[in-house]
Structure formats: C-alpha cells, structure tokens
Design a protein around this motif. Structure first.
Motif, PDB file in Angstrom:
ATOM      1  N   SER B  68       9.369  34.169 -34.485  1.00  0.00           N
ATOM      2  CA  SER B  68       8.474  33.411 -35.348  1.00  0.00           C
ATOM      3  C   SER B  68       7.100  33.313 -34.698  1.00  0.00           C
ATOM      4  CB  SER B  68       9.048  32.032 -35.659  1.00  0.00           C
ATOM      5  OG  SER B  68       9.511  31.430 -34.492  1.00  0.00           O
ATOM      6  N   GLY B  69       6.078  33.424 -35.514  1.00  0.00           N
ATOM      7  CA  GLY B  69       4.714  33.332 -35.032  1.00  0.00           C
ATOM      8  C   GLY B  69       4.105  34.660 -34.613  1.00  0.00           C
ATOM      9  N   CYS B  70       4.846  35.757 -34.735  1.00  0.00           N
ATOM     10  CA  CYS B  70       4.298  37.035 -34.264  1.00  0.00           C
ATOM     11  C   CYS B  70       3.399  37.688 -35.310  1.00  0.00           C
ATOM     12  CB  CYS B  70       5.409  37.985 -33.829  1.00  0.00           C
ATOM     13  SG  CYS B  70       6.375  38.630 -35.194  1.00  0.00           S
ATOM     14  N   GLY B  71       3.274  37.070 -36.495  1.00  0.00           N
ATOM     15  CA  GLY B  71       2.302  37.561 -37.466  1.00  0.00           C
ATOM     16  C   GLY B  71       2.883  38.324 -38.643  1.00  0.00           C
ATOM     17  N   LYS B  72       4.176  38.258 -38.840  1.00  0.00           N
ATOM     18  CA  LYS B  72       4.814  39.001 -39.921  1.00  0.00           C
ATOM     19  C   LYS B  72       4.299  38.556 -41.289  1.00  0.00           C
ATOM     20  CE  LYS B  72       8.999  37.655 -38.670  1.00  0.00           C
ATOM     21  NZ  LYS B  72       8.639  36.754 -37.558  1.00  0.00           N
ATOM     22  N   SER B  73       4.316  37.241 -41.533  1.00  0.00           N
ATOM     23  CA  SER B  73       3.884  36.742 -42.845  1.00  0.00           C
ATOM     24  C   SER B  73       2.403  36.993 -43.071  1.00  0.00           C
ATOM     25  CB  SER B  73       4.167  35.241 -42.971  1.00  0.00           C
ATOM     26  OG  SER B  73       5.547  35.006 -42.881  1.00  0.00           O
ATOM     27  N   THR B  74       1.614  36.802 -42.040  1.00  0.00           N
ATOM     28  CA  THR B  74       0.174  37.029 -42.169  1.00  0.00           C
ATOM     29  C   THR B  74      -0.089  38.489 -42.516  1.00  0.00           C
ATOM     30  OG1 THR B  74      -0.193  35.309 -40.528  1.00  0.00           O
ATOM     31  CG2 THR B  74      -2.047  36.766 -40.998  1.00  0.00           C
ATOM     32  N   MET B  75       0.611  39.395 -41.859  1.00  0.00           N
ATOM     33  CA  MET B  75       0.475  40.815 -42.151  1.00  0.00           C
ATOM     34  C   MET B  75       0.812  41.075 -43.623  1.00  0.00           C
ATOM     35  SD  MET B  75       2.545  43.629 -42.685  1.00  0.00           S
ATOM     36  CE  MET B  75       4.118  43.446 -41.869  1.00  0.00           C
TER      37      MET B  75
HETATM   38  N1  LIG Z   1      -3.914  29.650 -41.989  1.00  0.00           N
HETATM   39  C1  LIG Z   1      -3.745  29.746 -40.669  1.00  0.00           C
HETATM   40  N2  LIG Z   1      -4.631  29.209 -39.803  1.00  0.00           N
HETATM   41  C2  LIG Z   1      -4.473  29.305 -38.470  1.00  0.00           C
HETATM   42  N3  LIG Z   1      -3.449  29.924 -37.880  1.00  0.00           N
HETATM   43  C3  LIG Z   1      -2.516  30.480 -38.677  1.00  0.00           C
HETATM   44  C4  LIG Z   1      -2.605  30.425 -40.100  1.00  0.00           C
HETATM   45  N4  LIG Z   1      -1.524  31.067 -40.630  1.00  0.00           N
HETATM   46  C5  LIG Z   1      -0.808  31.495 -39.578  1.00  0.00           C
HETATM   47  N5  LIG Z   1      -1.383  31.145 -38.401  1.00  0.00           N
HETATM   48  C6  LIG Z   1      -0.915  31.472 -37.052  1.00  0.00           C
HETATM   49  O1  LIG Z   1      -0.796  32.856 -36.978  1.00  0.00           O
HETATM   50  C7  LIG Z   1       0.332  33.237 -36.207  1.00  0.00           C
HETATM   51  C8  LIG Z   1       1.217  34.140 -37.015  1.00  0.00           C
HETATM   52  O2  LIG Z   1       1.843  33.399 -38.062  1.00  0.00           O
HETATM   53  P1  LIG Z   1       2.823  34.040 -39.129  1.00  0.00           P
HETATM   54  O3  LIG Z   1       2.175  35.226 -39.723  1.00  0.00           O
HETATM   55  O4  LIG Z   1       3.244  32.971 -40.057  1.00  0.00           O
HETATM   56  O5  LIG Z   1       4.046  34.492 -38.214  1.00  0.00           O
HETATM   57  P2  LIG Z   1       5.543  34.885 -38.628  1.00  0.00           P
HETATM   58  O6  LIG Z   1       5.591  35.085 -40.107  1.00  0.00           O
HETATM   59  O7  LIG Z   1       5.811  36.124 -37.835  1.00  0.00           O
HETATM   60  O8  LIG Z   1       6.411  33.761 -38.169  1.00  0.00           O
HETATM   61  C9  LIG Z   1       0.996  31.939 -35.780  1.00  0.00           C
HETATM   62  O9  LIG Z   1       0.575  31.618 -34.484  1.00  0.00           O
HETATM   63  C10 LIG Z   1       0.483  30.945 -36.771  1.00  0.00           C
HETATM   64  O10 LIG Z   1       0.454  29.655 -36.209  1.00  0.00           O
END
Ligand SMILES: Nc1ncnc2c1ncn2[C@@H]1O[C@H](COP(=O)(O)OP(=O)(O)O)[C@@H](O)[C@H]1O
Ligand SMILES: Nc1ncnc2c1ncn2[C@@H]1O[C@H](COP(=O)(O)OP(=O)(O)O)[C@@H](O)[C@H]1O
Ligand SMILES: [Mg+2]
Ligand SMILES: [Mg+2]
Lengths: 342, 362
Positions: B68-75
């Motif tokens: 968790s937190g490695c950026g999967k959802s953001t990607m």
């Molecule tokens: N809107 C946002 N503002 C600041 N940091 C964010 C935001 N969304 C995600 N993050 C950070 O970006 C990193 C990747 O998050 P995320 O893509 O959700 O990871 P995953 O889906 O792999 O768990 C995390 O450290 C998270 O805290």
C-alpha cells in the motif's frame, strides 16, 4: 484440564429486527503453548465468540449462555472486577485495528508502563524498564527514543507491534489475536507472525488466532475451528483439516483460493452468500449453498461427529464418510497435480 | 562497455508488437505539499508515481502489485485521466490522450472504464441499480429508453445478477453483488480497457472467487483488456498474463506471469513472494520468508539511487545508494530494476545476501 474450555457458547443480540444469533453453540478447548486458528467468512461469529469470552459485549441487549472455563473458573459468570484483573494480565487481546487498544493522546511508553502498574506490584521505574524491554522485543527500532512518541507517530506495522507489546507485557497465559495482520502488507505480516511465533516459544502462551486467511492458519495453528453462520462446522488438528477436510464448506474455502503453489484455470466458487443470522436456514445452515445437498440436510442440523480414523477431528455433515473421503481426495489431488505442472 | 540510459534499455527490452492498446511512458504524478493559508507555498512534493513505463496488449491482463502506498491507484487514475499527470505520456489505442481536453476525452471515456475496491462508495446509494447501470449509457447517448432498459437487464444477467432486481437500491445487495453491479456498469458501454483497482480486496474468499471467475469469463466473451491492481500476489498470479511490481512510485520488475513467479529477479519481488503464506501446513512451515528490515519509506523523501536500498538484503554500499539502476533486460521482455538481480529462485538466505554477478545494461 485445558487452559480454556468453552462449552456450548451462545451469544444472542436483541436488535430492532429480531434476535441475531451471532454465536450458536460453540465448543472448543485450548491447552497451554498451543495455537488455535478460527477461520470462516466475515459475519460467521469469530469475533463475537472471542469478545464474549473476554466479557466485552454490551450487557444490555446481549443474551449469553454456556461456559468459558479459564483455569477452571467460568469467565461468563464472573464479576466485573475479577474479570478486569484477568484481562490484560492472564488473557490479552489484539485487534485488527491497533487504535482500538492504544490511546491516541498518551505516549506509547506511558501506556505500556500503566499496563504493568495496573497488574503487577512493581515500582514505576521497573515498569518503565519492562515497557522498553517489550518494545525492543517486538522489534521497534531505536526503542529508547521512540518510547515517548504518540501512537500517530508510528506507521501501521509499528503500531501493530506496539499493540502486541501491550498485550504481552504481563506475560499472558492466553493471547487472543483477532485478524492481527489483515490490514497489513505481506512483508509486514511476515514480520508480525514471526514475532508472535517467537514470543510464544519464549513465554509458552496459548494463542487463539482469528483470520480468514487459510495460509496464515496452515502455517501458525496447531488446531483449527471452521465456523459457518455462527456454528462450528469442522474442527481438528491442522494437518487433518488440510489433508482430509470432511465438510463441503471447508472444501469450498480451500478450492476458492488462488494460491502460489497451484495452477488453477477456474476457481471453485461457493455460490450465493452467507445467510442472515436473524433467520438462519433450516437444517444444515450451509445447505442452500451446498452442491451435495440432500433432503435430510434441509430438515436436520447435522451434529459434529468424529471423523473415523482421525483423532480429535470432527465434522458436521450428513454425507456418508465414503463420499466425503472421495470428494476430499479429488479436491486435493487436483491441487497437487496442478502444483506439479504450475 | 557503454552504459545505456534507462529509456534506451527499456526501449530495447520492450519491442512493440503493434497491438498495444495502452502505452504509458515515464508517467509521473507529484502531489504538492503546501504551507500557508492564503499564499500557499509549495514546500515539497509526494512523488506518488515517479517515472512509470509499461504497455498493455489488446486482450491481455496486466497485473500490478505492490504494497500500500506504492502508487498503484494514483497510476490508475492518471491513466484514466481522472488525475492530471505531472509528466509523461499516455497513449490509448494509438492516440496520445495525455493532454486531451474534456470534450476531446468524452468519446474515449467510454472505451476505458474503471472498477473500484469499495463498490459501495462508488455506487450512488440513492439511485436504483437500473439507473446506475444505465447512467453510463445515457452519458454517452446510446439508444432509446426501451433499448436502454433491455441492455441494462441483459448486463445484469451477464454479471450474474437477477434482471428483476433492476429497481433495487445498492444497500439491498451484498458486497459481492455490489461488485457485480460495478462490473455491469463498467461493461455497459462496451469498453476496450477496464482498469480494476483492488476489485476483490474487500471480499471474502468465496465471493472473491466468484468475481475473479466472472472477470475471466467476460474477458473471454468480450475480448476485454484489463489492468488489474491488487496487493494479493495469489490473486494477481491467478488473473494476469504479465505482472508489474511497483515500489515507491516506480516499476521494480515486469515479466510474464510464469516467469515472474518462477524466476523473480528483483530482491523486492523475492521478498514479497517469500512472505506469502501457503495454505498447506507442511509446505507452509518449510517456507523461509526473507524478512525485510523496517517499513516502506515515505514517497516525500524517497531514498537515493535505488529506492529499495535501505531495506535490501543485497545492498552494496557505494553502488546501490549512488547509482540508480535502470530496468535491466533479463530476456524475453523481463525487466528488473536492480544492479544485483537474483541468480535463481528460491535462494537460501546466504545466497540472498551474497550477490554474484552484476546486471548488464545492454
Ligand atoms: N491527493 C493526494 N495528495 C497527496 N498525496 C497523495 C494523494 N493521493 C495519494 N497520495 C500519496 O501517494 C502515495 C501513493 O498512493 P496510492 O496511489 O493510493 O497508493 P496505492 O494505491 O499503491 O496504495 C501515497 O504515499 C499516498 O499517501
Ligand atoms: N452488537 C451486535 N449487535 C447485533 N449484531 C451483532 C453485534 N455484533 C456482531 N453482530 C452480528 O453478529 C454476527 C457475527 O459477527 P462477528 O463475530 O463480528 O463476525 P466475524 O468476526 O466472523 O466476521 C454478524 O452477523 C454481526 O453482524
Ligand atoms: Mg471479525
Ligand atoms: Mg490503492
């Protein structure tokens, strides 16, 4: 005499919709130094079983019957004061969410020290030394510096360690861990399970671990309890549960699992969903989802019966033993064959 | 020996076959961290996604794993253009969509849909299921009312729901059924690509199996392409054709499914695989997990050079903390971002700590 002996435990909640039979006649026991794994899908009554034993259900709308003998004393009939003495001292519990047992406004070190002082006749200095010792034991790096941090300053995995430190600080005889690693990533889970294992070896505590992860159960438990819709449907030593499961629900759980050691094109799926505990199905509660359902299953709830040839292995199912052995062998053979090609 | 750049190595290792539906190049998403109320000053940035490249071929499933937190959802959200990327390129079906306006994106939106982890949060609780599924059709103005209703009922049937439940509300369904509604909604517009972000993570194993089987059936029947995100390595192995492992906003390894699980090259992948419990009391207890030190560092201040170096059992001082490894080609499109890839698998603890040869860039 077992360390904990639970007999015909029932926990019913009175709600606006009617009575929720959350635990409906659960019997098991656990010896010192052993680990019992409780598995089952969400809502099957795993947490309520443990909360009831610990006396942690709200009194008002709960009906509890049965016995929970801890060192031959019934926890269910015990006064609140005596129960509090036992909790956190003889029996400790860790939860999925560490923040349920950590106070966010107090420093970690003070919370641990308090826990020692509450149950042991020691000086404050000794208690603090013990707190530090436990933080080191659970693998908090630079524990001397972190002891005065607040819970929010710790990561999820570190908080889970602190909660384990809190649970173990008074050398409990019994540790109840409710999904202790469900919220954690696999590498952190590996660290925590490793830790629990080491601590058990050192302190000889008994552990009840609740989880929905059959992998975790296979690797940590000595004995297994499979729960379905508030009842125990199969129980026995871990090797027997995994090598000769005797209940279609257990087969479903095993077959529905994608696993690294087997190649499966299509997963076995249990159709439908778990039943409502307000109005559980008649007869065997699993019958509406069971591919082997017979007429008798709809009418009579099968009792837990010993599995012939095994020791301490019980299953609740009307199917004849021959069929059960054949189906179990088929399921396992499929998985082994796939593991070889996979 | 000439050391090629990261981009060159990547380029060579990934020959285009021409049927890529999605190509992502050097994708970056940095979230600003600001201070001040009126005049917000950017004081740092969270490098949630920091240079991710991959492609997905038509009809395949690319699995994405990582803690968790490695950026999967953001990607995923950047790929869907739900978030504006900080840098990089997204090419969908041969078209660069990175900078397209909302209007220009509209016709493309129906070709790429998303399924989320929490079906409840993504379904409007006050709307009936029929409406929720039909909404996608209506947004894209596809068909008359009668046609829409017929199509919705057909979709409900396809995903294994009773078409007569057309008029029910989301709360009247169980978690697994709600996820089926999410799938029906995604399917409504005949998309080419579905990005699934942890679609089964919140479900019990028996229901998880139902949804995984459903997704596989739909892929076969409709020729769908999936990006499938999960943190469960068992699930990803089951559903994927190729797998990408992410660590702290970057790709650490990419390979076809069989190779990745049989011959992982990156120490992080090795650690992940070794940490998965096996549902077999005999095999499971023989398992020796590679225990990593500490936790995943913050993407606010990622470690220098190789981001995995502070936790890596193979860490070589003066190299891994100084020179960032490229995605080295390991043959057959297998890429691993490590100077000291694993020689074979499984490894003893000693072998894990004692790297042999160094990786070669070209
Ligand atoms: N809107 C946002 N503002 C600041 N940091 C964010 C935001 N969304 C995600 N993050 C950070 O970006 C990193 C990747 O998050 P995320 O893509 O959700 O990871 P995953 O889906 O792999 O768990 C995390 O450290 C998270 O805290
Ligand atoms: N305080 C309560 N009042 C009413 N019902 C409850 C209460 N606590 C739990 N339940 C119900 O009891 C059943 C068993 O719950 P639980 O033991 O938490 O399941 P598990 O831990 O196996 O997921 C569930 O159907 C749950 O909704
Ligand atoms: Mg529970
Ligand atoms: Mg996510």
């Amino acid at each position: 005499m077992a360390l904990l002996d639970v007999r015909d435990l029932k926990t019913y909640f009175k709600t606006d919709d009617g009575i929720v039979k959350a635990v409906d006649g659960v019997t098991f026991s656990i010896e010192k130094g052993r680990t019992l794994g409780i598995v089952g899908e969400s809502g099957s009554g795993k947490s309520v079983t443990c909360l009831t034993i610990m006396g942690l259900n709200a009194k008002r709308n709960t009906i509890t019957t049965g016995e929970a003998l801890f060192k031959e004393q019934d926890l269910l009939g015990m006064g609140m004061r005596r129960l509090r003495q036992i909790r956190g001292n003889d029996i400790a519990m860790i939860f999925q969410d560490p923040m349920t047992s950590l106070n966010p406004v107090h420093k970690i070190g003070n919370q641990l020290t308090e826990a020692v002082l509450l149950h042991q006749d020691v000086t404050k200095k000794q208690a603090r030394a013990r707190a530090l010792e436990l933080l080191k034991a659970v693998g908090i790096p630079r524990a001397e510096r972190r002891v005065d941090d607040y819970p929010h300053q710790f990561s999820g995995g570190m908080r889970q360690r602190v909660m384990i430190a809190m649970a173990l600080i008074n050398d409990p005889d019994l540790l109840i861990a409710d999904e202790p690693t469900t919220a954690l990533d696999v590498t952190t889970q590996a660290q925590i399970l490793n830790l629990m294992n080491k601590l058990q070896e050192e302190f000889g505590s008994a552990i009840i671990i609740i989880t929905h992860d059959l992998g975790v159960v296979a690797e940590t438990a000595d004995d297994v309890l499979v729960m379905y819709a508030a009842e125990v449907v199969e129980q026995g030593p871990v090797n027997q549960i995994f090598s000769r499961p005797h209940m279609p629900y257990t087969w479903g759980l095993l077959g529905s699992l994608p696993r690294l050691d087997a190649e499966t094109e299509r997963l076995v799926q249990i159709t439908g969903q778990p039943p409502s505990l307000l109005r559980p199905p008649s007869g065997c509660r699993f019958h509406p989802r069971c591919p082997y359902v017979m007429d008798v299953c709809k009418q009579t709830d099968p009792p837990l019966k010993p599995v012939t040839g095994d020791i301490d292995h019980y299953a609740a199912c009307h199917l004849d033993e021959e069929t059960k052995d054949r189906e179990a062998t088929k399921l396992l053979a499929g998985m082994v064959a796939e593991a070889r090609t996979g | 020996m000439a050391v090629s750049t990261d981009a060159q190595a990547t380029e060579q290792a990934r020959p285009r076959t021409g049927n890529e539906l999605l190509i992502v190049e050097d994708l970056k998403k940095h979230f600003p961290v600001t201070r001040g109320i009126i005049f917000q000053k950017e004081i740092a940035s969270v490098k949630a996604v920091d240079g991710v490249s991959f492609s997905v071929r038509e009809g395949e499933t690319l699995g994405v794993v990582g803690e968790s937190g490695c950026g999967k959802s953001t990607m995923a959200r950047c790929v869907m253009r739900l978030l504006e990327p900080t840098g990089g390129q997204i090419i969908f079906d041969g078209r660069d969509i990175t900078k397209l306006s909302r209007a220009a994106m509209r016709p493309i939106r129906r070709e790429m849909m998303m399924i989320f982890q929490d079906p409840y949060a993504s379904l409007n609780p006050r709307k009936r299921v029929g409406f929720i599924v039909a909404e996608a059709l209506e947004v894209h103005k596809m068909g008359t009312d009668a046609e829409t209703k017929r199509r919705v009922q057909e979709l409900l049937e396809v995903v294994g729901l009773n078409p007569e439940h057309y008029n029910r509300f989301p709360h009247e369904f169980s978690g697994g059924q709600r996820q089926r509604i999410g799938v029906a909604r995604a399917l409504a517009v005949n998309p080419k690509l579905i990005v699934c972000d942890e679609p089964v993570s919140a479900l019990d194993v028996s229901v998880q199996a139902q949804i995984l089987n459903l997704l596989k059936d739909l892929q076969r029947d409709f020729g769908l392409t999936y990006v499938f995100i999960a943190h469960d390595l068992n699930v990803v192995r089951h559903i994927s054709d190729r797998v990408m492992v992410m660590y702290l906003g970057q790709v650490s390894e990419l390979a076809d499914r069989v190779t990745l699980y049989r011959e992982p090259k990156h120490p992080y992948t090795g650690a992940l695989l070794s940490a998965v419990p096996i549902p077999d009391p005999v095999k499971g207890r023989e398992r020796k997990p590679v225990v990593l030190e500490g936790d995943v560092p913050s993407p606010l201040n990622p470690p220098s050079a190789c981001r995995f170096h502070p936790r890596c059992p193979r860490f070589r001082e003066g190299h891994c903390d100084v020179e960032e490894p490229p995605l080295y080609p390991m043959g057959d499109g297998h890429l691993a971002k490590c100077h000291y890839p694993l020689e074979h698998w499984p490894l003893t603890e000693e072998e894990f700590r004692q790297p042999g040869r160094q990786a070669v860039a070209t």
